[in-house]
Design a protein around this motif. Structure first.
Motif, short mmCIF file in Angstrom:
data_model
loop_
_atom_site.label_atom_id
_atom_site.label_comp_id
_atom_site.label_asym_id
_atom_site.label_seq_id
_atom_site.Cartn_x
_atom_site.Cartn_y
_atom_site.Cartn_z
N TYR A 77 0.80 -1.28 0.39
CA TYR A 77 -0.52 0.05 0.07
C TYR A 77 0.83 1.11 -0.29
O TYR A 77 1.87 1.23 0.90
N LEU A 116 4.29 -5.64 9.03
CA LEU A 116 4.89 -5.25 8.16
C LEU A 116 5.62 -4.19 8.22
O LEU A 116 6.39 -4.10 9.88
N VAL A 135 6.10 -3.43 12.62
CA VAL A 135 5.43 -3.40 12.98
C VAL A 135 4.52 -4.81 12.86
O VAL A 135 4.37 -5.20 12.17
N ASP A 171 -11.23 8.16 1.94
CA ASP A 171 -11.16 8.94 1.12
C ASP A 171 -11.98 9.86 -0.38
O ASP A 171 -12.20 11.20 -0.38
N LYS A 207 -5.01 12.72 15.68
CA LYS A 207 -5.72 12.15 15.06
C LYS A 207 -5.06 10.01 14.90
O LYS A 207 -4.58 10.03 15.19
N GLU A 227 -5.34 5.32 14.68
CA GLU A 227 -6.29 5.06 14.23
C GLU A 227 -6.14 3.29 14.61
O GLU A 227 -4.70 2.97 15.27
N GLY A 272 -2.65 1.93 16.23
CA GLY A 272 -1.37 1.28 14.74
C GLY A 272 -0.94 2.86 14.46
O GLY A 272 -0.76 3.85 15.21
#
Ligand code: ATP
Ligand code: TYD
Length: 240
Positions: A8, A24, A81, A125, A177, A179, A190
């Motif tokens: 990604y 990852l 991670v 998005d 912010k 997540e 995360g």
């Protein structure tokens, strides 16, 4: 741990697979964007600043009992991670009114919010990351009521830890912010915790040390981010 396929490419990070299906690699790039990608630039070293600060906060939060995806740094902009099944929510915490809150509601810019607010946007998005309420979160099956309660409690705990920390650095932790994602049965923090995803104001002068410097052309974004990194380094020298 070697990088494998690119899974990604987001606006600021690239995420790669590894030899381990449960892990990852996140590379913090030098790209910076604002207004949903309409404004874009690159600043050499910006990714390193954000990776450094994120790693510092993930470690601090882990020590204080918050589960995060952070495993370790591979190099100064590359983080290993745990692979999470991301929950498409932007969990936003606010200690002072700023940004979209002031645009949408009759708050004064900088007004103290006590107790702090925790609100959610749907992370999408194409749909412009719309605000999402609890009932829509349940109807979409994103979280159960118990899980949403847990997410809110984690966000408030993270907020308290970061607010108190930044206060010691002479900065107001205005808003942020974060997540979350799923790791087995657990909900885990995360993504990143950096100057890209928070507002920080100087306690005395109100000067910004975050992405607003870039958003609104308030000065040199690299010196603002660099100042936060320096303040953290200073704090480490005095406290470790
Ligand atoms: P935004 O800037 O709006 O957050 P983006 O997708 O462009 O969106 P990036 O930070 O560039 O953001 O991309 C990183 C992507 O990796 C995000 O979609 C984020 O949700 C996802 N992600 C972060 N941590 C993990 C993780 N541990 N496991 C799986 N995906 C993750
Ligand atoms: P908010 O005031 O809702 O939006 P904007 O920054 O567009 O005025 O933002 C609150 C905080 O959350 C602020 O520190 C920026 C951060 N944030 C992100 O990092 N990504 C996002 O997509 C959003 C909506 C906010």
């Amino acid at each position: 741990m070697a990088k494998k396929e690119l899974l990604y490419e987001g606006k600021a990070k690239s995420v790669y697979g590894t030899d381990n299906p449960d892990e990852l690699i996140a590379v913090f790039r030098d790209d910076i964007t604002a207004f949903n990608g309409e404004k874009k630039d690159q600043f050499s070293g910006k990714g390193v600043y954000n990776a450094t600060v994120s790693a510092f906060f993930f470690s601090m939060l882990e020590e204080k009992g918050i589960k995060t995806h952070f495993i370790g740094m591979i190099d100064e902009r590359t983080m290993l991670v745990s692979k999470l099944k991301m929950i498409p929510l932007e969990v936003i915490g606010r200690n002072r009114a700023a940004g979209s809150l002031v645009k949408k509601f009759p708050f004064e810019n900088g007004q103290v919010l006590n107790p702090p607010l925790v609100v959610t946007d749907y992370k999408n998005d194409e749909r412009g990351d719309p605000p999402i309420c609890d009932d829509i979160i349940y109807a979409l099956g994103l979280l159960t009521p118990e899980e949403l309660k847990e997410v809110r409690e984690m966000a408030l705990k993270i907020n308290k830890i970061l607010f108190e920390f930044f206060d010691k650095l002479g900065l107001v932790f205005v808003d942020f912010k974060i997540e979350f994602g799923r790791l087995g049965d657990e909900i885990v923090l995360g993504d990143e915790i950096s100057m890209d995803s928070m507002r920080l104001w100087d306690k005395e002068t109100g000067e910004s040390f975050d992405k607003d410097v870039y958003r609104f052309g308030k000065g040199d974004v690299m010196s603002a981010y660099g100042r936060v990194v320096e303040k953290i380094e200073e704090w480490k020298r005095q406290n470790i």
